[in-house]
Design a protein around this motif. Sequence first.
Motif, short mmCIF file in Angstrom:
data_model
loop_
_atom_site.label_atom_id
_atom_site.label_comp_id
_atom_site.label_asym_id
_atom_site.label_seq_id
_atom_site.Cartn_x
_atom_site.Cartn_y
_atom_site.Cartn_z
N GLY A 121 -12.19 10.78 29.01
CA GLY A 121 -12.30 10.78 30.46
C GLY A 121 -13.64 10.30 30.99
O GLY A 121 -13.86 10.27 32.19
N ALA A 122 -14.54 9.90 30.09
CA ALA A 122 -15.85 9.39 30.50
C ALA A 122 -15.69 7.96 31.03
O ALA A 122 -14.91 7.17 30.49
CB ALA A 122 -16.83 9.42 29.33
N VAL A 123 -16.45 7.65 32.06
CA VAL A 123 -16.38 6.32 32.66
C VAL A 123 -17.08 5.30 31.77
O VAL A 123 -18.23 5.45 31.41
CB VAL A 123 -17.03 6.32 34.07
N VAL A 124 -16.34 4.26 31.41
CA VAL A 124 -16.86 3.17 30.58
C VAL A 124 -17.37 2.05 31.49
O VAL A 124 -18.39 1.43 31.23
CB VAL A 124 -15.76 2.63 29.64
N SER A 125 -16.63 1.80 32.56
CA SER A 125 -16.95 0.72 33.49
C SER A 125 -16.33 1.06 34.84
O SER A 125 -15.24 1.63 34.88
CB SER A 125 -16.38 -0.60 32.97
N GLU A 126 -17.03 0.71 35.94
CA GLU A 126 -16.43 0.92 37.25
C GLU A 126 -17.10 0.03 38.28
O GLU A 126 -18.24 -0.41 38.10
CB GLU A 126 -16.50 2.38 37.68
N GLN A 127 -16.37 -0.22 39.35
CA GLN A 127 -16.92 -0.97 40.46
C GLN A 127 -16.10 -0.66 41.70
O GLN A 127 -14.88 -0.58 41.65
CB GLN A 127 -16.91 -2.47 40.18
N LYS A 128 -16.79 -0.50 42.80
CA LYS A 128 -16.13 -0.28 44.09
C LYS A 128 -16.24 -1.56 44.91
O LYS A 128 -17.17 -2.32 44.77
CB LYS A 128 -16.78 0.88 44.83
#
Length: 170
Positions: A121-128
Amino acid sequence: MKTPIALQTAVLALVLVVPATAMAGEAKMSLMNPDKFTDIKPGNGTDKSFRKGLERAFTEELSKSAKALPAGQTLEVTFTDIDLAGEVDPVDMPGGYQLRLLKDVYFPRLQFDYRVLDASGAVVSEQKGVELKDMSYLTGPRSATTSTSFYYETKMLREWFKKTLLGDPK
């Protein structure tokens, strides 16, 4: 130095098996306030059934792409605005149908937030605030056998996925 045949066979088997099982990510998709989206109006049919078809097409495309992610990773995409290719003609056709007209000035646009999570459940990649648009969508090749109602939008998603999450420059 000679490598025993049994060791060579084991290494070859591992090389052939691991790639097939190492890539098996999944995708989840949602729409945030779809009633406020720029354009997800049906050319014909009801808004509810049209929206279900759109959600199904986008989810299928993202799920196909997500299979290229490492096992256990999940791609979550939340659409914040959608402006479908074309525009629904405001003139009613006989039988209550309306047509979606495809012209250069009505190019498709997608806005969304995404994140990729690992198995814990850890964020590997993200963008808003990702914004995709294809202002020349009518000039490229399109297969005559393509039957999806959302061809241009799913094509943009597929290309974004390859470029952004897989690092493929094409």
